[in-house]
Design a protein around this motif. Structure first.
Motif, PDB file in Angstrom:
ATOM      1  N   VAL A 228       0.899  -1.150   0.000  1.00  0.00           N
ATOM      2  CA  VAL A 228       0.000   0.000   0.000  1.00  0.00           C
ATOM      3  C   VAL A 228       0.937   1.199   0.000  1.00  0.00           C
ATOM      4  CG1 VAL A 228      -1.747   1.273   1.285  1.00  0.00           C
ATOM      5  CG2 VAL A 228      -1.748  -1.224   1.301  1.00  0.00           C
ATOM      6  N   PRO A 229       0.932   2.008  -1.059  1.00  0.00           N
ATOM      7  CA  PRO A 229       1.952   3.054  -1.152  1.00  0.00           C
ATOM      8  C   PRO A 229       1.735   4.143  -0.108  1.00  0.00           C
ATOM      9  CG  PRO A 229       0.333   3.335  -2.874  1.00  0.00           C
ATOM     10  CD  PRO A 229      -0.006   2.055  -2.187  1.00  0.00           C
ATOM     11  N   ALA A 230       2.738   4.990   0.036  1.00  0.00           N
ATOM     12  CA  ALA A 230       2.587   6.165   0.904  1.00  0.00           C
ATOM     13  C   ALA A 230       1.987   7.282   0.065  1.00  0.00           C
ATOM     14  CB  ALA A 230       3.946   6.566   1.452  1.00  0.00           C
ATOM     15  N   TYR A 231       0.917   7.888   0.565  1.00  0.00           N
ATOM     16  CA  TYR A 231       0.261   8.989  -0.147  1.00  0.00           C
ATOM     17  C   TYR A 231       0.611  10.278   0.555  1.00  0.00           C
ATOM     18  CZ  TYR A 231      -2.654   5.142  -1.865  1.00  0.00           C
ATOM     19  OH  TYR A 231      -3.105   3.980  -2.423  1.00  0.00           O
ATOM     20  N   ASN A 232       1.059  11.248  -0.214  1.00  0.00           N
ATOM     21  CA  ASN A 232       1.435  12.522   0.382  1.00  0.00           C
ATOM     22  C   ASN A 232       0.377  13.581   0.054  1.00  0.00           C
ATOM     23  OD1 ASN A 232       2.622  14.841   1.242  1.00  0.00           O
ATOM     24  ND2 ASN A 232       4.468  14.653  -0.001  1.00  0.00           N
ATOM     25  N   PHE A 233      -0.673  13.584   0.840  1.00  0.00           N
ATOM     26  CA  PHE A 233      -1.741  14.559   0.593  1.00  0.00           C
ATOM     27  C   PHE A 233      -1.249  15.980   0.858  1.00  0.00           C
ATOM     28  CE2 PHE A 233      -4.241  10.729   0.938  1.00  0.00           C
ATOM     29  CZ  PHE A 233      -5.291  10.949   0.061  1.00  0.00           C
ATOM     30  N   GLY A 234      -0.249  16.102   1.708  1.00  0.00           N
ATOM     31  CA  GLY A 234       0.270  17.426   2.033  1.00  0.00           C
ATOM     32  C   GLY A 234       1.067  18.027   0.888  1.00  0.00           C
ATOM     33  N   GLY A 235       1.656  17.164   0.067  1.00  0.00           N
ATOM     34  CA  GLY A 235       2.500  17.664  -1.018  1.00  0.00           C
ATOM     35  C   GLY A 235       1.730  17.855  -2.310  1.00  0.00           C
ATOM     36  N   ALA A 236       0.495  17.363  -2.356  1.00  0.00           N
ATOM     37  CA  ALA A 236      -0.271  17.413  -3.607  1.00  0.00           C
ATOM     38  C   ALA A 236      -0.879  18.793  -3.809  1.00  0.00           C
ATOM     39  CB  ALA A 236      -1.359  16.356  -3.565  1.00  0.00           C
ATOM     40  N   LYS A 237      -1.080  19.143  -5.080  1.00  0.00           N
ATOM     41  CA  LYS A 237      -1.747  20.414  -5.390  1.00  0.00           C
ATOM     42  C   LYS A 237      -3.190  20.146  -5.814  1.00  0.00           C
ATOM     43  CE  LYS A 237       1.593  23.306  -4.703  1.00  0.00           C
ATOM     44  NZ  LYS A 237       2.752  23.402  -5.561  1.00  0.00           N
ATOM     45  N   VAL A 238      -3.426  18.948  -6.318  1.00  0.00           N
ATOM     46  CA  VAL A 238      -4.802  18.594  -6.627  1.00  0.00           C
ATOM     47  C   VAL A 238      -4.996  17.105  -6.297  1.00  0.00           C
ATOM     48  CG1 VAL A 238      -4.258  18.245  -9.086  1.00  0.00           C
ATOM     49  CG2 VAL A 238      -6.623  18.504  -8.397  1.00  0.00           C
ATOM     50  N   VAL A 239      -6.107  16.803  -5.655  1.00  0.00           N
ATOM     51  CA  VAL A 239      -6.441  15.429  -5.307  1.00  0.00           C
ATOM     52  C   VAL A 239      -7.756  15.069  -5.980  1.00  0.00           C
ATOM     53  CG1 VAL A 239      -7.199  13.918  -3.445  1.00  0.00           C
ATOM     54  CG2 VAL A 239      -5.263  15.419  -3.084  1.00  0.00           C
ATOM     55  N   VAL A 240      -7.765  13.947  -6.693  1.00  0.00           N
ATOM     56  CA  VAL A 240      -9.022  13.434  -7.223  1.00  0.00           C
ATOM     57  C   VAL A 240      -9.275  12.100  -6.537  1.00  0.00           C
ATOM     58  CG1 VAL A 240     -10.248  12.604  -9.247  1.00  0.00           C
ATOM     59  CG2 VAL A 240      -8.732  14.566  -9.434  1.00  0.00           C
ATOM     60  N   SER A 241     -10.334  12.041  -5.782  1.00  0.00           N
ATOM     61  CA  SER A 241     -10.651  10.805  -5.078  1.00  0.00           C
ATOM     62  C   SER A 241     -11.921  10.218  -5.672  1.00  0.00           C
ATOM     63  CB  SER A 241     -10.841  11.088  -3.593  1.00  0.00           C
ATOM     64  OG  SER A 241     -11.507   9.998  -2.995  1.00  0.00           O
ATOM     65  N   VAL A 242     -11.797   9.003  -6.170  1.00  0.00           N
ATOM     66  CA  VAL A 242     -12.971   8.322  -6.700  1.00  0.00           C
ATOM     67  C   VAL A 242     -13.466   7.354  -5.623  1.00  0.00           C
ATOM     68  CG1 VAL A 242     -13.898   6.937  -8.590  1.00  0.00           C
ATOM     69  CG2 VAL A 242     -12.047   8.549  -9.019  1.00  0.00           C
ATOM     70  N   GLY A 243     -14.326   7.840  -4.787  1.00  0.00           N
ATOM     71  CA  GLY A 243     -14.935   6.979  -3.777  1.00  0.00           C
ATOM     72  C   GLY A 243     -14.054   6.639  -2.589  1.00  0.00           C
ATOM     73  N   ALA A 244     -12.917   7.325  -2.416  1.00  0.00           N
ATOM     74  CA  ALA A 244     -12.086   7.048  -1.237  1.00  0.00           C
ATOM     75  C   ALA A 244     -12.370   8.107  -0.182  1.00  0.00           C
ATOM     76  CB  ALA A 244     -10.615   7.040  -1.603  1.00  0.00           C
ATOM     77  N   PHE A 246     -10.883   9.413   2.319  1.00  0.00           N
ATOM     78  CA  PHE A 246      -9.564   9.428   2.967  1.00  0.00           C
ATOM     79  C   PHE A 246      -9.536  10.303   4.216  1.00  0.00           C
ATOM     80  CE2 PHE A 246      -9.597  12.605  -0.390  1.00  0.00           C
ATOM     81  CZ  PHE A 246      -9.139  13.730   0.265  1.00  0.00           C
ATOM     82  N   LEU A 247     -10.590  11.064   4.458  1.00  0.00           N
ATOM     83  CA  LEU A 247     -10.638  11.843   5.703  1.00  0.00           C
ATOM     84  C   LEU A 247     -11.402  11.095   6.795  1.00  0.00           C
ATOM     85  CD1 LEU A 247     -11.422  15.419   4.342  1.00  0.00           C
ATOM     86  CD2 LEU A 247      -9.215  14.443   4.934  1.00  0.00           C
ATOM     87  N   GLY A 248     -12.142  10.064   6.403  1.00  0.00           N
ATOM     88  CA  GLY A 248     -12.984   9.392   7.386  1.00  0.00           C
ATOM     89  C   GLY A 248     -12.551   7.974   7.708  1.00  0.00           C
ATOM     90  N   THR A 249     -12.333   7.181   6.668  1.00  0.00           N
ATOM     91  CA  THR A 249     -12.129   5.756   6.934  1.00  0.00           C
ATOM     92  C   THR A 249     -11.036   5.108   6.092  1.00  0.00           C
ATOM     93  OG1 THR A 249     -13.830   5.275   5.275  1.00  0.00           O
ATOM     94  CG2 THR A 249     -14.557   5.374   7.550  1.00  0.00           C
ATOM     95  N   TRP A 250     -10.552   5.757   5.064  1.00  0.00           N
ATOM     96  CA  TRP A 250      -9.738   5.084   4.066  1.00  0.00           C
ATOM     97  C   TRP A 250      -8.259   5.051   4.439  1.00  0.00           C
ATOM     98  CZ3 TRP A 250      -6.225   6.782   0.127  1.00  0.00           C
ATOM     99  CH2 TRP A 250      -6.040   5.879  -0.921  1.00  0.00           C
ATOM    100  N   VAL A 251      -7.684   3.870   4.517  1.00  0.00           N
ATOM    101  CA  VAL A 251      -6.269   3.571   4.753  1.00  0.00           C
ATOM    102  C   VAL A 251      -5.706   4.191   6.036  1.00  0.00           C
ATOM    103  CG1 VAL A 251      -3.931   3.608   3.810  1.00  0.00           C
ATOM    104  CG2 VAL A 251      -5.851   3.185   2.290  1.00  0.00           C
TER     105      VAL A 251
END
Ligand code: SF4
Lengths: 773, 155
Positions: A228-244, A246-251
């Motif tokens: 399961v890779p490391a996701y850097n939400f802090g470094g991203a400029k745009v996030v597209v989440s298809v059904g994840a 990630f603020l509530g339950t994902w990973v």
């Protein structure tokens, strides 16, 4: 006339539609339900007062009950009665393994807080982590080892279990150890030690919410590593989440929330992270998105394929044509093409700083995500330094096939509950009953453990030693904060005992740390003892930054992984989306009253699940909120009350998992219905969305326990609206109904309710101070 | 419940403060060491008690009760004398840090053979001190201004 503009602020849909501010929507009317006492005049007031004063005076003649002070016989050195002691540890309630600090009083853990030294969670803990301390004191926990449901001793249990394993090994039958996919490095080593002791033994992983396994299996194809890779939400400029979500339950929601909040700080030095959410059910992440689209779950793969095609066409990565050809085979999305163009344009504008994630349990969806991220050349996902490395193991589908074939002689179930959390749970229970030796280390006689002959109950995580990897840059450590309350033994300690190792798990772990962690630790110092003491004290140990080469993207394997997806089959009926709910997730903590009582951040519902659907679908089906419905696929059915949730896709019924436990304990049993029953099994894999459901009203009405309309303003202007201006900020309470261009979407208003008392119309450029005139 | 002023219960061991704190002049904080660090002053553990009499008067019947407790592993159940209701928060360490003498609230314990509640320990009694201390210390070098906020004790 109400005090605030109904177009802008409302607490529930009815209030928005019907002009008046009212509590009546959910059956409560303040004025009706709190009638003033039938005229109290001055005289009767004194009469009442006189009576109660006399009662107090009469009670006052009594002595207070005798209280005792029982001091220690010998006081532990670090304990001062009345002062709390804090221990650093690791949350064991999900695989994210956030760092926690545990407050203990008189040797009893009483409160979980976040550990700021933890590099991923940085002081955060989610609701489940917070509530996990209550589960330590859960009366439904097993008090000690059981054999065929009767109390036994550990020595007797060990002898019987060891003999059973030996018999299985001698007869050439296999032994299977079923664990969650992520258990921590030392636990992995323990399992390896156990497998080494029994040549016919293999590990099987069971993930109740199998999206991490889907991500890892997609990476096994695309990058040749089951991670399961490391996701850097802090470094991203745009996030597209298809059904994840990630603020509530994902990973790893706590760590992602930390990163996300920082990247979206309006006063931060960098441009704000932009967030697009494409999802079928309203989630916490969706409620925070800048742009939210709703999509049917069956359309997620075509949407990802369409995005992949758009991105691949505009990039020149190796293997572009092969991938394009593979993606082109996937049928067209029903999703609006112009919106897809817009989304593609946004991620292409950011390329290496764009991040695409998916919450799908389908490996093919995750493979498409990997293709998009590869074509973008994104630097904010790292599979070389992953979040989790999943150990090689048999899949649960392979294990089920073995069970049915009768080649298994012994099964060891370590903290997994497939009888509850698998659509074929009943069959699994039946198959397990036919196995000569089944041992469970679950903490109670739950659905799965009741199909096991032996229960070797594990400690609660607050009673055990352990460790967890955090993005391979640090290890997080667990230490017991209390002496085990019951006669339990840690799962990994049991495994060591059955493998014939004489060492305790603590010694095993320390020895492994000395050999494997100490040499690679950042600023390890000279002595292991000092390093160990510091690690236990801090709850984390940082590891040296070893540069790791990026894993090459494997074109052929990726192409193969996509084979077999055609156009999505045209199935009629409604689509069911099963989702993990904040605070309940897979239902392992269902017997926790705090979590049952916790209002869902989106629906504000407590105690139980419901069939969430859009107002449009409810209208089409002629259903009102609270109406009982049966959602069925053939003979698999679940009956729940309807909850009308804006933001749900028009053809979707969303059901939360984790409810409807039958053997969780007094609190969790029979609360809601088990939606795992409706999951689809596709080539052995459990999928959490399924088209073609039939819906029928039961005619019953069950009121939902919602807190959405609590804290009404009672027709007072408690919520103040103001415009914050930089520097010399003045706030004028305004209760007019001036129409505003910044109307909040209905869905978002539902989920935020009136959380704050001052609503800022414009984002302040500087910190402003407020004065109410 | 009414005031417990004058409450003087019998204790499982007839320990005399008059002997220990009075005649032998052992500092209060030697045994009630929690008073400096914690909200509770604390009652010493049996092993602390045994530090001294074990050397001095092993055979006295009351001390035998103590050694028996340690041998059998049964903690001693003292009867609580001073007790504030659960809805009032009180912290010993803050009062010790402000140099309030133990006797201000507990009376002349060093003269008591059996401990007795001397003061009323009601809210008015707490407030009397909180209100007057500031006046008394206003001119002193170290000014103490105890709070009279409701939420300081009730929250
Ligand atoms: S996300 Fe929540 S439950 Fe999971 S480890 Fe972190 S605090 Fe615990």
């Amino acid at each position: 006339m109400s005090l605030l503009d109904k177009d802008k602020y409302w607490q529930c849909a009815d209030e928005h539609v019907n002009e008046d501010e009212h509590d009546h929507v959910h059956g409560y009317d303040h004025e009706r339900d709190n009638p003033p006492p039938a005229s109290v005049n001055r005289r009767s007031f004194f009469k009442i007062m006189g009576l109660s004063t006399a009662a107090v005076a009469a009670a006052g003649c009594k002595r207070a009950p005798v209280a005792k002070i029982v001091p220690y016989l010998t006081k532990p050195e670090e304990v001062t009665p009345g002062e709390a002691l804090w221990y650093a540890s690791t949350c064991g309630a999900c695989s994210a393994a956030c760092g926690i600090l545990l407050k203990t009083r008189d040797g009893r853990p009483i409160k979980v807080e976040g550990n700021e030294k933890h590099p991923a969670s940085r002081g955060g803990v989610c609701a489940m982590g917070q509530a996990s301390v209550l589960s330590l004191y859960d009366a439904a926990r097993a008090r000690g080892p059981l054999a065929a449901g009767k109390a036994t001793t550990w020595a007797e249990l060990d002898a019987a279990v060891k003999a059973g394993f030996a018999r299985a090994a001698a007869s050439g039958k296999s032994i299977r150890v079923v664990t969650p996919p992520v258990v921590g490095p030392t636990a992995d080593a323990t399992i390896a030690a156990f497998l080494a002791a029994f040549p016919t033994a293999k590990r099987v992983t069971f993930d109740a919410l199998p999206y991490e396994e889907a991500i890892a299996d997609a990476h096994a194809a695309t990058h040749g590593a089951r991670v399961v890779p490391a996701y850097n939400f802090g470094g991203a400029k745009v996030v597209v989440s298809v059904g994840a979500d990630f603020l509530g339950t994902w990973v790893s929601p706590v760590a992602f929330t930390r990163d996300y909040a920082k990247a979206r700080d309006p006063e931060g030095v960098r441009p704000m992270l932009r967030h697009i959410q494409i999802e079928s059910t309203m989630s916490l992440a969706g409620a925070n998105a800048d742009r939210r689209y709703s999509v049917a779950p069956s359309d997620e793969i075509p949407v990802l394929a369409a995005l992949a095609r758009r991105v691949l066409e505009r990039s020149d990565v190796a293997g572009k044509d092969t991938l394009l050809a593979a993606v082109a085979k996937i049928g067209p999305a029903k999703f609006d093409a112009r919106s897809l163009d817009a989304v593609a344009k946004e991620i292409l504008a950011r390329r290496t700083e764009a991040l695409v994630v998916s919450g799908s349990t389908d490996v093919r969806a995750q493979t498409l995500v990997n293709i998009i991220n590869y074509a973008l050349g994104t630097t904010v996902v790292s599979s070389a330094r992953p979040l989790h490395r999943l150990a090689a193991a048999l899949s649960f589908a392979e294990f089920l096939a073995e069970l049915k074939a009768g080649s298994v002689g012994a099964v060891l179930l370590c903290g997994v509950n497939p009888v509850y959390a698998h659509p074929d749970g009943a069959e699994i229970a039946k198959a397990l009953r036919g196995i000569p030796l089944v041992v469970s280390t679950n903490d109670r006689v739950d659905e799965t453990a009741s199909a096991a002959a032996y229960l070797a109950p594990s400690h609660h995580f607050l009673e055990s030693w352990g460790d967890a990897a955090t993005a391979l840059t640090a290890l997080s450590l667990s230490q017991p904060a209390v002496t085990p309350l019951f006669d339990t033994r840690g799962t990994w300690e049991s495994l060591l005992a059955w493998a014939g190792r004489s060492s305790a798990y603590y010694d095993f772990m320390r020895a492994r740390w000395e050999k494997e962690v100490f040499p690679v630790a950042a600023d390890a110092g000279a002595s292991f003892q000092a390093f160990w003491d510091r690690s236990v004290h801090d709850g984390v140990a940082a590891l040296k930054e070893a540069p790791e080469a990026a894993l090459p993207f494997r074109i052929d394997e990726t192409q193969k992984a996509l084979e077999g997806i055609g156009a999505s089959p045209a199935v009629g009926g409604v689509e069911v989306a099963l989702y993990a709910k904040v605070g309940m997730r897979d239902g392992a903590l269902a017997n926790n009253g705090w979590l049952q009582e916790l209002p869902d951040p989106i629906s504000k519902a407590t105690w139980g699940n419901y069939a969430a659907m859009s107002p449009a679908l409810a209208k089409k089906q002629g259903l009102a909120e609270g109406a009982g419905v049966t959602v069925s696929f053939g003979d698999r059915k679940v009956t729940l009350p309807v909850l009308i949730q804006q933001g749900t896709h028009e053809n979707v019924v969303a059901l939360a998992l984790g409810y409807g436990r039958t053997r969780a304990g007094k609190v969790g049993n029979g609360v809601g219905a088990n939606a795992f029953a409706l999951a689809r099994v596709d080539a052995g894999r459990v999928q959490l969305c399924r088209p073609g459901a039939a819906i029928s009203a039961t005619g019953a009405v069950e009121p939902l326990a919602l807190t959405q309309t609590h804290h009404s303003q009672e027709k007072r202007a408690l919520v103040r609206e103001a415009t914050a201006r930089p520097a010399s900020c003045r706030v004028t309470p305004r209760t007019t109904s001036r129409p505003s261009a910044r109307t909040r979407s209905g869905a978002a208003a539902r989920c935020t309710g009136f959380a704050s008392t001052v609503i800022l119309k414009d984002r302040p450029k500087t910190r402003a101070s407020f004065s109410n005139r | 419940m009414g005031s417990q002023q004058g409450y003087e219960p019998a204790q499982p061991i007839a320990y005399s403060h008059a002997l220990h704190a009075g005649e032998l002049q052992i500092n209060c904080l030697y045994c009630h060491s929690g008073a400096e660090k914690s909200r509770h002053a604390g009652v010493p553990s049996a092993s602390i008690c045994m530090n001294c009499p074990a050397q001095v008067k092993k055979d006295a019947p009351e001390i035998k009760k103590l050694s028996a407790a340690i041998e059998s592993g049964t903690p001693i159940e003292w009867t609580r004398v001073h007790r504030l209701p659960d809805f009032a928060y009180f912290n010993h360490s803050r009062h010790v840090a402000a140099n309030v003498a133990c006797q201000t609230c507990h009376g002349a314990v060093e003269t008591m053979v059996r401990v007795k509640q001397v003061e009323t320990m009601t809210m008015g009694w707490c407030l009397d001190c909180h209100r007057n201390t500031e006046k008394e210390t206003r001119s002193a070098a170290k000014r103490i201004a105890p709070t009279t906020d409701c939420s300081a004790c009730h929250y």
